[in-house]
Design a protein around this motif. Structure first.
Motif, PDB file in Angstrom:
ATOM      1  N   VAL A   1      64.419   0.843  18.546  1.00 56.99           N
ATOM      2  CA  VAL A   1      63.714   1.400  19.859  1.00 56.99           C
ATOM      3  C   VAL A   1      63.694   2.889  20.010  1.00 56.99           C
ATOM      4  N   ARG A   2      64.823   3.572  19.246  1.00 56.56           N
ATOM      5  CA  ARG A   2      64.995   5.033  19.335  1.00 56.56           C
ATOM      6  C   ARG A   2      63.792   5.401  18.303  1.00 56.56           C
ATOM      7  N   TYR A   3      63.360   4.550  17.360  1.00 60.46           N
ATOM      8  CA  TYR A   3      62.148   4.937  16.454  1.00 60.46           C
ATOM      9  C   TYR A   3      61.224   5.074  17.257  1.00 60.46           C
ATOM     10  N   VAL A   4      60.743   4.052  18.166  1.00 58.39           N
ATOM     11  CA  VAL A   4      59.798   4.112  19.214  1.00 58.39           C
ATOM     12  C   VAL A   4      59.616   5.253  19.849  1.00 58.39           C
ATOM     13  N   VAL A   5      60.688   5.671  20.385  1.00 56.49           N
ATOM     14  CA  VAL A   5      60.809   7.184  21.324  1.00 56.49           C
ATOM     15  C   VAL A   5      60.251   7.917  20.566  1.00 56.49           C
ATOM     16  N   PHE A   6      60.615   8.169  19.506  1.00 56.01           N
ATOM     17  CA  PHE A   6      60.547   9.730  18.656  1.00 56.01           C
ATOM     18  C   PHE A   6      58.631   9.471  18.316  1.00 56.01           C
ATOM     19  N   THR A   7      58.347   8.272  18.112  1.00 54.87           N
ATOM     20  CA  THR A   7      56.809   8.319  17.745  1.00 54.87           C
ATOM     21  C   THR A   7      55.818   7.922  18.880  1.00 54.87           C
ATOM     22  N   ARG A   8      56.329   8.421  19.967  1.00 58.00           N
ATOM     23  CA  ARG A   8      55.282   8.445  21.208  1.00 58.00           C
ATOM     24  C   ARG A   8      54.497   9.683  21.403  1.00 58.00           C
ATOM     25  N   ALA A   9      55.192  10.854  20.679  1.00 58.18           N
ATOM     26  CA  ALA A   9      54.685  12.294  20.691  1.00 58.18           C
ATOM     27  C   ALA A   9      53.446  12.455  19.664  1.00 58.18           C
ATOM     28  N   THR A  10      52.386  13.119  20.124  1.00 52.79           N
ATOM     29  CA  THR A  10      51.181  13.404  19.251  1.00 52.79           C
ATOM     30  C   THR A  10      51.516  15.026  18.766  1.00 52.79           C
TER      31      THR A  10
ATOM     32  N   GLU B   1      52.064  15.491  38.096  1.00 54.61           N
ATOM     33  CA  GLU B   1      51.155  14.443  37.655  1.00 54.61           C
ATOM     34  C   GLU B   1      51.003  14.071  36.476  1.00 54.61           C
ATOM     35  N   ARG B   2      51.185  15.367  35.670  1.00 52.09           N
ATOM     36  CA  ARG B   2      51.309  15.228  34.148  1.00 52.09           C
ATOM     37  C   ARG B   2      52.675  14.744  33.265  1.00 52.09           C
ATOM     38  N   VAL B   3      53.492  14.855  34.185  1.00 56.92           N
ATOM     39  CA  VAL B   3      54.897  14.312  33.552  1.00 56.92           C
ATOM     40  C   VAL B   3      55.287  12.804  34.097  1.00 56.92           C
ATOM     41  N   HIS B   4      55.644  11.875  33.018  1.00 61.64           N
ATOM     42  CA  HIS B   4      56.001  10.468  33.167  1.00 61.64           C
ATOM     43  C   HIS B   4      57.278  10.371  32.765  1.00 61.64           C
ATOM     44  N   VAL B   5      58.206   9.870  33.717  1.00 60.30           N
ATOM     45  CA  VAL B   5      59.508   9.400  33.226  1.00 60.30           C
ATOM     46  C   VAL B   5      59.663   7.923  33.084  1.00 60.30           C
ATOM     47  N   MET B   6      60.195   7.593  32.016  1.00 57.04           N
ATOM     48  CA  MET B   6      60.193   6.228  31.957  1.00 57.04           C
ATOM     49  C   MET B   6      61.276   6.021  30.882  1.00 57.04           C
ATOM     50  N   THR B   7      61.875   4.483  30.799  1.00 59.90           N
ATOM     51  CA  THR B   7      62.818   4.006  30.117  1.00 59.90           C
ATOM     52  C   THR B   7      62.049   3.977  28.434  1.00 59.90           C
ATOM     53  N   ALA B   8      63.057   3.818  27.402  1.00 62.14           N
ATOM     54  CA  ALA B   8      62.598   3.639  26.272  1.00 62.14           C
ATOM     55  C   ALA B   8      61.664   2.258  25.945  1.00 62.14           C
ATOM     56  N   LEU B   9      62.250   1.291  26.717  1.00 63.75           N
ATOM     57  CA  LEU B   9      61.359   0.079  26.490  1.00 63.75           C
ATOM     58  C   LEU B   9      60.054   0.038  27.284  1.00 63.75           C
ATOM     59  N   GLU B  10      59.928   0.842  28.212  1.00 66.78           N
ATOM     60  CA  GLU B  10      58.699   0.896  28.907  1.00 66.78           C
ATOM     61  C   GLU B  10      57.774   1.842  28.315  1.00 66.78           C
ATOM     62  N   SER B  11      58.289   2.710  27.421  1.00 67.79           N
ATOM     63  CA  SER B  11      57.433   3.541  26.478  1.00 67.79           C
ATOM     64  C   SER B  11      56.502   3.001  25.450  1.00 67.79           C
ATOM     65  N   LYS B  12      57.101   1.741  25.316  1.00 66.79           N
ATOM     66  CA  LYS B  12      56.248   0.991  23.962  1.00 66.79           C
ATOM     67  C   LYS B  12      54.616   0.940  24.002  1.00 66.79           C
ATOM     68  N   GLY B  13      53.974   1.318  23.287  1.00 71.48           N
ATOM     69  CA  GLY B  13      52.590   1.436  23.077  1.00 71.48           C
ATOM     70  C   GLY B  13      51.826   2.522  23.615  1.00 71.48           C
ATOM     71  N   LEU B  14      52.759   3.511  24.534  1.00 75.87           N
ATOM     72  CA  LEU B  14      52.092   4.407  24.863  1.00 75.87           C
ATOM     73  C   LEU B  14      52.119   5.699  23.946  1.00 75.87           C
ATOM     74  N   GLU B  15      51.470   6.661  24.421  1.00 79.46           N
ATOM     75  CA  GLU B  15      51.492   8.156  23.573  1.00 79.46           C
ATOM     76  C   GLU B  15      51.447   9.277  24.530  1.00 79.46           C
TER      77      GLU B  15
END
Length: 699
Positions: A681-690, A647-661
Motif C-alpha cells: 500500500v505504501r508502494y501504491v501511495v508513491f506511484t500516484r504521482a505523475t 478544489e485542486r487538493v484532495h486529501v485521502m487515505t492510502a487505500l482510497e488512493s488506489k487507482g487514482l493519479e
C-alpha cells in the motif's frame, strides 16, 4: 504532398496547412452529425404522434420506432470530446479517419470509423516492423469542434518520405505530460499495441490483465468493456456489463471514461455498494477486515443465521379441550433444530416452523388427553388460532441480513456463533466493529452472504399505477431505457451479468470474491491487478476464492510492461521501496524523465502540519492539475485540517488512493501506512504521482 518536416520538428506553415486540412474533415463530420441528429429528432417526434394507436400491434410498432429513434439520438448527443482523433494513410492511397463513433455521409461513404471496428485495429497495432499497410498514423487533438494540434508517426519511410508531411514528436509523450484533473481520461487516441491486444481479446472466459503501477490496466479494462459492447451488443447490453472498483472515490474518477467512448450501458459499483440500502465507505481496521474477509467467517454466519432471535418468546402456552399445553425452552430448541435439519433458508421455512411447533404440541396433547384426538383436526384448530400464529411470527420472524449481522455486535452471540472459529480477541474486535452506526466495506460481503443463507423475503405484489379516470400509465421502451440507469434497473443483487470487470483485484478478500461470484455466474470476466500492490494478507486463500468464483472458464493472460503514468525518477524511488519487501515484484519500465527527483523530508512531529501545508502550497504553484495528500487511515481528518481549502487538493487515505493519479503527491507518514496496511500500500501511495512526489515522515 511534399515533405515539409520530419519526426522531431517541422515549420509552422506545414503544420498549419495540415491542421487546416484536418479541420476541414472535422467540420464535415460534425455537419453530418448535426444532420443525423435532426433526422433522429423528427423520427422520435413522429413516433410519439402515434400515441393514439389502440391496436396492440400498432402500439408495439410505435414503441420500437420511438426506441430506435431515441437510442440513435442518445448516441449522437453523447459527450464526444475529440470526436475525430485519428487518421490512417494506407497503401493504395486509402485514408481512414478514426473516431469515437462510426459515421457515413449521405452516399454511405465512411466519414469516420469507430475505434472498435476491426478496420481500426492498425491504428493501435501497427509498428515499423509490422506496419499492417499503414504508411502514416496521425493523432488529432481537438477541443470541441476545433482542431488544436496533430502528431504523426511515419511507419513506412521508404514510401512515405517525400510524399507525406510528418508533424510533431509523437502523440503518446504529449499525452503523458498533460495535467491530471478530477476525472480519468480515456486513452482511445494513444492506445499502445500491448494494450490493444488485451482490449480486443476474445470475449469468452476470463481475461487476466496484470502489470505494475501506471501501465494503464484500469483504462484498458474500461476500453475493453466498451469494445465488447460494440462487438456483441445483443449479448453484453442485454445481460449487462458490471464494472467493480475499490471505492466510490475511484468510481467518481473513472465514471466518464465509458460515456466518452460512446457507451453508458455498464453498471459501475464500488465494493461497498452491493447491498441495497447499505452503501458503505468506512474501512475497518486491518486486523478486523482480515477476519471479516476470511473464509472462516462463513461458518460464523451460517451459525448466526440459525440462532434463536434474541427477541423470540421462550414459552408457548395453548389451552386445548381444557388442558394447558406448554412448550418450554427444551421443546422449542428441539423444534428449531428439526426445522434446520431440513436445510431450508430461514425466510422460506416459516411453514416448516409452524409444523414443528404443532408436532411438539400434539405430543403434549397425547400425554394429557386420553381419547378423541384426531391429528388433522388438532392441527387445523390449533394452527389457525391467533395466539398460535402470533407466537409463530415472533418465534420465527422474517429476518433481514442487517438484523442478523447486528446481533453479532453482542460478543456473547458472536462467541456462540463462532464456536472456536474466532479467537476471544477476534470476537471482541469484530463485535465492537458491528456496533458502529454505519456499515464498513468489509461488512457488505457478510450481508450478501447472509442474504443467501436467510433467503430473500417475498416482495409484495406491486400495485398497478393508475393516473385516475381509469387511465393507466403509458411508458415506452424509450422511456424505460433513458429515464433510469442500467444499474438501478437490475439492482445490487442482480446475478445475470454477461461480463464482469474487476479492477484492483489483488485487494479482494475471499468473501468479496464470493460476493462477485454470485453476480457473475453466467458472465465472462476481465480481471485487472498487480500482486505487488496488494493489501490483502493471505494471497493464497484469496486466489482459491477467486478460482471458485470463476469456475472452469478458460483463461488467458496479458501482461503490461510499460509505466506511462510516473516519471522515471518517481518510479525508481517507488520501485526501490517495494523491492525491499517483495524482491520479485513486477516492475514495469517508465518511459519518460522530467528531471524532478522525489523530495524526502523527515521533520520533528510538531513541525509536520506546517511542513505539509507549505509543501502543498508550493506544488500548487508548480502544477496545473491536482495535488493528492495521502495519509494513514487514522490521520486523514487531522491532516485535512492543516490545509487551506482548495478544489485542486484532495486529501485521502492510502487505500482510497488506489487507482487514482495526481500531478503531485504529498505522502504523509508513509512508514505508518506500511505498518497499517503493508508495504504494497505504501508502494501504491508513491506511484500516484505523475510529476512531483514529496515524502514527509516525522522523527
Amino acid at each position: 504532398m511534399s515533405q515539409n518536416g520530419h519526426p522531431g520538428g517541422t515549420d509552422t506553415a506545414a503544420r498549419d496547412a495540415e491542421i487546416a486540412q484536418e479541420q476541414e474533415h472535422v467540420d464535415t463530420v460534425y455537419g453530418r452529425l448535426d444532420e443525423l441528429r435532426a433526422v433522429a429528432v423528427r423520427a422520435e417526434k413522429d413516433g410519439y404522434n402515434f400515441s393514439h394507436a389502440r391496436v396492440p400491434g400498432a402500439q408495439y410498432e410505435r414503441d420500437v420506432f420511438v426506441y430506435q429513434a431515441a437510442k440513435r439520438l442518445h448516441t449522437l448527443d453523447a459527450e464526444h470530446e475529440g470526436l475525430v482523433f485519428g487518421r490512417l494513410d494506407l497503401d493504395g492511397d486509402i485514408t481512414r479517419h478514426i473516431g469515437r463513433i462510426g459515421l457515413r455521409d449521405a452516399a454511405q461513404k465512411p466519414l469516420l470509423l469507430d475505434w472498435r471496428a476491426p478496420a481500426a485495429a492498425p491504428f493501435y497495432r501497427a509498428t515499423a516492423a509490422d506496419r499492417m499497410s499503414v504508411i502514416r498514423r496521425r493523432v488529432i487533438r481537438s477541443s470541441g469542434r476545433t482542431v488544436l494540434d496533430i502528431s504523426d508517426d511515419l511507419l513506412d519511410t521508404e514510401h512515405g518520405e517525400g510524399e507525406l508531411s510528418v508533424i510533431g514528436d509523437g502523440a503518446l509523450m504529449a499525452a503523458l505530460a498533460r495535467a491530471r484533473g478530477e476525472r480519468m481520461k480515456d486513452i482511445v487516441a494513444t492506445i499502445q499495441r500491448e494494450q490493444d491486444e488485451a482490449i480486443r481479446a476474445e470475449a469468452r472466459g476470463v481475461t487476466m490483465i496484470s502489470g505494475g503501477p501506471g501501465t494503464g490496466k484500469t483504462v484498458v479494462a474500461l476500453h475493453r468493456a466498451a469494445y465488447l459492447l460494440y462487438a456483441d451488443r445483443r449479448r453484453f447490453e442485454g445481460g449487462g456489463v458490471l464494472v467493480v472498483g475499490p471505492s466510490t472515490v475511484f468510481l467518481r474518477y473513472i465514471e466518464r471514461v465509458l460515456p466518452s467512448l460512446g457507451e453508458d450501458a455498464a453498471a459501475l459499483y464500488a465494493l461497498g455498494e452491493f447491498v441495497d440500502g447499505a452503501k458503505a465507505v468506512r474501512q475497518d481496521a486491518p486486523a478486523v477486515a482480515a477476519v471479516k474477509g476470511a473464509m472462516r467467517i462463513r461458518k460464523v454466519l451460517s451459525r448466526a443465521a440459525r440462532l434463536t432471535p434474541p427477541t423470540a418468546p421462550e414459552t408457548l402456552t395453548i389451552v386445548y379441550r381444557g388442558q394447558v399445553l406448554r412448550l418450554g425452552e427444551p421443546e422449542l430448541t428441539a423444534a428449531r433444530r428439526a426445522v434446520h435439519a431440513r436445510n431450508l433458508q430461514h425466510n422460506h421455512a416459516v411453514t416448516e416452523a409452524g409444523r414443528a411447533l404443532l408436532i411438539a404440541l400434539w405430543r403434549k396433547a397425547k400425554e394429557r388427553i386420553e381419547s378423541g384426538l384426531v391429528p388433522a383436526e388438532f392441527s387445523r384448530e390449533v394452527g389457525h388460532r391467533n395466539e398460535f400464529l402470533d407466537f409463530l411470527h415472533r418465534w420465527w420472524p422474517e429476518l433481514g441480513p442487517e438484523t442478523v449481522l447486528r446481533w453479532l455486535g453482542d460478543p456473547r452471540l458472536l462467541g456462540q456463533a463462532s464456536q472456536g472459529a474466532l479467537t476471544r480477541r477476534e470476537v471482541e474486535r469484530v463485535a465492537a466493529s458491528l456496533t458502529e452506526t454505519d456499515w464498513s466495506v468489509s461488512d457488505i460481503p457478510l450481508l450478501d452472504e447472509l442474504a443467501g443463507l436467510l433467503g430473500r423475503p417475498k416482495a409484495p405484489k406491486a400495485a398497478r399505477e393508475n393516473l385516475g379516470d381509469g387511465i393507466q400509465e403509458l411508458t415506452t421502451v424509450q422511456d424505460r431505457l433513458f429515464t433510469r440507469a442500467a444499474r438501478s434497473e437490475r439492482g445490487a443483487d442482480y446475478d445475470g451479468y454477461a461480463h464482469v470487470v474487476v479492477d484492483e483485484a489483488q485487494d479482494l478478500s475471499p468473501m468479496q470474491w464470493r460476493m462477485l461470484g454470485r453476480r457473475g455466474r453466467q458472465a465472462s470476466w476481465t480481471i485487472v491487478g498487480d500482486a505487488a500492490q496488494s493489501s490483502w494478507p493471505d494471497a493464497g486463500e484469496a486466489r482459491r476464492a477467486r478460482n471458485e468464483a470463476l469456475g472452469r472458464l478458460p483463461r488467458r493472460e496479458f501482461h503490461l510492461t510499460t509505466n506511462y503514468r510516473n516519471s522515471a525518477e518517481i518510479f525508481e524511488y517507488a520501485a526501490e521501496s517495494i523491492r525491499e519487501s517483495v524482491p520479485d515484484a513486477d516492475i514495469p519500465k517508465a518511459v519518460r524523465r522530467t528531471g524532478a527527483v522525489p523530495v524526502e523530508l523527515r521533520v520533528p512531529h510538531g513541525e509536520l502540519p506546517a511542513t505539509v501545508a507549505e509543501r502543498v502550497k508550493e506544488l500548487l504553484g508548480q502544477v496545473e492539475g491536482t495535488v493528492g495528500v495521502i495519509t494513514p487511515a487514522t490521520e486523514r481528518d487531522q491532516v485535512a485540517g492543516w490545509l487551506e481549502p482548495d478544489e485542486r487538493v484532495h486529501v485521502m487515505t492510502a487505500l482510497e488512493s488506489k487507482g487514482l493519479e495526481f500531478d503531485a503527491v504529498v505522502a504523509v507518514r508513509p512508514d505508518r501506512v506500511a505498518a497499517e496496511s503493508g508495504p504494497g500500500v505504501r508502494y501504491v501511495v508513491f506511484t500516484r504521482a505523475t510529476q512531483f512526489l514529496t515524502v514527509v515522515n516525522s522523527l
